[in-house]
Scaffold this motif. Structure first.
Motif, mmCIF file in Angstrom:
data_model
loop_
_atom_site.group_PDB
_atom_site.id
_atom_site.type_symbol
_atom_site.label_atom_id
_atom_site.label_comp_id
_atom_site.label_asym_id
_atom_site.label_seq_id
_atom_site.Cartn_x
_atom_site.Cartn_y
_atom_site.Cartn_z
ATOM 1 N N LEU A 1 19.971 -56.355 25.530
ATOM 2 C CA LEU A 1 20.318 -55.956 24.162
ATOM 3 C C LEU A 1 21.206 -57.018 23.502
ATOM 4 C CD1 LEU A 1 20.504 -54.028 21.750
ATOM 5 C CD2 LEU A 1 22.369 -52.852 22.938
ATOM 6 N N PHE A 2 22.206 -57.489 24.213
ATOM 7 C CA PHE A 2 23.147 -58.420 23.611
ATOM 8 C C PHE A 2 22.614 -59.848 23.524
ATOM 9 C CE2 PHE A 2 25.565 -54.701 24.519
ATOM 10 C CZ PHE A 2 26.322 -54.562 23.367
ATOM 11 N N ALA A 3 21.498 -60.119 24.187
ATOM 12 C CA ALA A 3 20.849 -61.425 24.066
ATOM 13 C C ALA A 3 19.909 -61.470 22.863
ATOM 14 C CB ALA A 3 20.079 -61.745 25.347
ATOM 15 N N LEU B 1 34.110 -46.667 17.306
ATOM 16 C CA LEU B 1 32.910 -47.447 17.003
ATOM 17 C C LEU B 1 32.809 -47.703 15.499
ATOM 18 C CD1 LEU B 1 30.180 -48.690 17.946
ATOM 19 C CD2 LEU B 1 29.181 -46.435 17.488
ATOM 20 N N HIS B 2 33.008 -46.664 14.708
ATOM 21 C CA HIS B 2 32.918 -46.777 13.259
ATOM 22 C C HIS B 2 33.911 -47.811 12.749
ATOM 23 C CE1 HIS B 2 33.348 -44.939 9.037
ATOM 24 N NE2 HIS B 2 32.232 -45.620 9.068
ATOM 25 N N ASP B 3 35.126 -47.745 13.239
ATOM 26 C CA ASP B 3 36.163 -48.677 12.805
ATOM 27 C C ASP B 3 35.776 -50.123 13.132
ATOM 28 O OD1 ASP B 3 38.865 -49.160 11.737
ATOM 29 O OD2 ASP B 3 39.279 -49.834 13.776
ATOM 30 N N LYS B 4 35.325 -50.363 14.344
ATOM 31 C CA LYS B 4 34.967 -51.736 14.739
ATOM 32 C C LYS B 4 33.768 -52.254 13.950
ATOM 33 C CE LYS B 4 37.061 -52.575 19.126
ATOM 34 N NZ LYS B 4 36.923 -53.211 20.429
ATOM 35 N N LEU B 5 32.753 -51.411 13.755
ATOM 36 C CA LEU B 5 31.575 -51.845 13.006
ATOM 37 C C LEU B 5 31.909 -52.083 11.538
ATOM 38 C CD1 LEU B 5 28.815 -49.542 14.538
ATOM 39 C CD2 LEU B 5 28.995 -52.027 14.787
ATOM 40 N N VAL C 1 34.973 -56.004 13.694
ATOM 41 C CA VAL C 1 35.850 -56.391 14.796
ATOM 42 C C VAL C 1 35.031 -56.762 16.031
ATOM 43 C CG1 VAL C 1 37.649 -55.556 16.376
ATOM 44 C CG2 VAL C 1 37.730 -54.929 13.956
ATOM 45 N N GLN C 2 35.381 -57.878 16.630
ATOM 46 C CA GLN C 2 34.776 -58.315 17.888
ATOM 47 C C GLN C 2 35.899 -58.446 18.912
ATOM 48 O OE1 GLN C 2 31.638 -58.597 18.626
ATOM 49 N NE2 GLN C 2 30.578 -58.890 16.693
ATOM 50 N N PRO C 3 35.665 -58.284 20.190
ATOM 51 C CA PRO C 3 34.399 -57.859 20.764
ATOM 52 C C PRO C 3 34.199 -56.355 20.601
ATOM 53 C CG PRO C 3 36.007 -58.123 22.507
ATOM 54 C CD PRO C 3 36.686 -58.522 21.224
ATOM 55 N N ARG C 4 32.962 -55.954 20.608
ATOM 56 C CA ARG C 4 32.637 -54.527 20.523
ATOM 57 C C ARG C 4 31.472 -54.174 21.434
ATOM 58 N NH1 ARG C 4 31.457 -55.848 14.603
ATOM 59 N NH2 ARG C 4 29.328 -56.607 14.635
ATOM 60 N N ARG C 5 31.158 -55.084 22.338
ATOM 61 C CA ARG C 5 30.031 -54.881 23.254
ATOM 62 C C ARG C 5 30.149 -53.555 24.017
ATOM 63 N NH1 ARG C 5 26.998 -59.221 26.902
ATOM 64 N NH2 ARG C 5 26.039 -57.828 28.413
ATOM 65 N N TYR D 1 28.177 -48.186 25.090
ATOM 66 C CA TYR D 1 28.535 -46.787 25.302
ATOM 67 C C TYR D 1 27.831 -45.894 24.275
ATOM 68 C CZ TYR D 1 31.431 -42.556 25.310
ATOM 69 O OH TYR D 1 31.873 -41.242 25.329
ATOM 70 N N ALA D 2 27.780 -46.344 23.040
ATOM 71 C CA ALA D 2 27.110 -45.557 21.994
ATOM 72 C C ALA D 2 25.627 -45.396 22.289
ATOM 73 C CB ALA D 2 27.308 -46.217 20.632
ATOM 74 N N VAL D 3 24.973 -46.494 22.645
ATOM 75 C CA VAL D 3 23.530 -46.462 22.914
ATOM 76 C C VAL D 3 23.213 -45.514 24.070
ATOM 77 C CG1 VAL D 3 21.608 -47.860 23.794
ATOM 78 C CG2 VAL D 3 23.036 -48.725 21.922
ATOM 79 N N ASN D 4 24.015 -45.562 25.123
ATOM 80 C CA ASN D 4 23.710 -44.810 26.339
ATOM 81 C C ASN D 4 24.323 -43.427 26.433
ATOM 82 O OD1 ASN D 4 22.104 -46.630 28.170
ATOM 83 N ND2 ASN D 4 23.710 -47.971 27.415
ATOM 84 N N ALA D 5 25.396 -43.184 25.696
ATOM 85 C CA ALA D 5 26.075 -41.894 25.826
ATOM 86 C C ALA D 5 26.279 -41.186 24.490
ATOM 87 C CB ALA D 5 27.419 -42.086 26.531
ATOM 88 N N LEU D 6 26.921 -41.844 23.535
ATOM 89 C CA LEU D 6 27.241 -41.172 22.276
ATOM 90 C C LEU D 6 26.005 -40.685 21.539
ATOM 91 C CD1 LEU D 6 30.076 -43.343 20.662
ATOM 92 C CD2 LEU D 6 30.289 -41.065 21.647
ATOM 93 N N VAL D 7 25.030 -41.565 21.380
ATOM 94 C CA VAL D 7 23.837 -41.199 20.602
ATOM 95 C C VAL D 7 23.083 -40.043 21.254
ATOM 96 C CG1 VAL D 7 21.579 -42.004 19.790
ATOM 97 C CG2 VAL D 7 23.624 -43.412 19.415
ATOM 98 N N PRO D 8 22.666 -40.159 22.525
ATOM 99 C CA PRO D 8 21.896 -39.040 23.099
ATOM 100 C C PRO D 8 22.700 -37.741 23.189
ATOM 101 C CG PRO D 8 22.235 -40.781 24.747
ATOM 102 C CD PRO D 8 22.746 -41.301 23.440
#
Length: 118
Positions: free
Chosen positions: A30-32, A73-77, A81-85, A90-97
């Motif tokens: 994803l990060f690549a 997440l909202h604040d960093k996006l 703000v970096q880094p936010r990896r 965490y959002a992709v794998n836990a928060l969203v589902p």
């Protein structure tokens, strides 16, 4: 004029995140991928912003949602703000589902809470 509900926005953006990431083998892939990452971050920003505007009544009915995770997440996006990896993964794998599942369950049990103007 069509008014998209909070539920529709969260579910649509969540599905978009899942579609963008479902074939990925892991975090590094994803990060690549700069274009995919930008698209995922854009959807996560919409989702986080929308969830930041839930009514107090709905918020109190969704106590299992990781509200502090969404707020971070909202604040960093929003501020770039970096880094936010870590937060993105965490959002992709836990928060969203998790959030999509809890929202769908609550809507099945209490559809009136999702009507416009409630």
């Amino acid at each position: 004029m069509y008014h998209r509900s909070l539920y529709d926005i969260v579910m649509d953006t969540g599905r978009s995140v899942q579609e963008l990431t479902h074939e990925m083998q892991g975090e590094d892939e994803l990060f690549a991928s700069t274009l995919t990452l930008r698209a995922v971050e854009a959807q996560l920003l919409i989702m986080a912003h929308t969830l930041g505007n839930v009514t107090p009544a709905l918020h109190s009915r969704l106590l299992q949602v990781d509200w502090s995770g969404w707020a971070a997440l909202h604040d960093k996006l929003r501020r770039g703000v970096q880094p936010r990896r870590e937060e993105i993964w965490y959002a992709v794998n836990a928060l969203v589902p998790q959030t999509m599942t809890l929202l769908a369950e609550l809507r099945r049990k209490q559809p009136v809470w999702f009507e416009v103007g409630y």
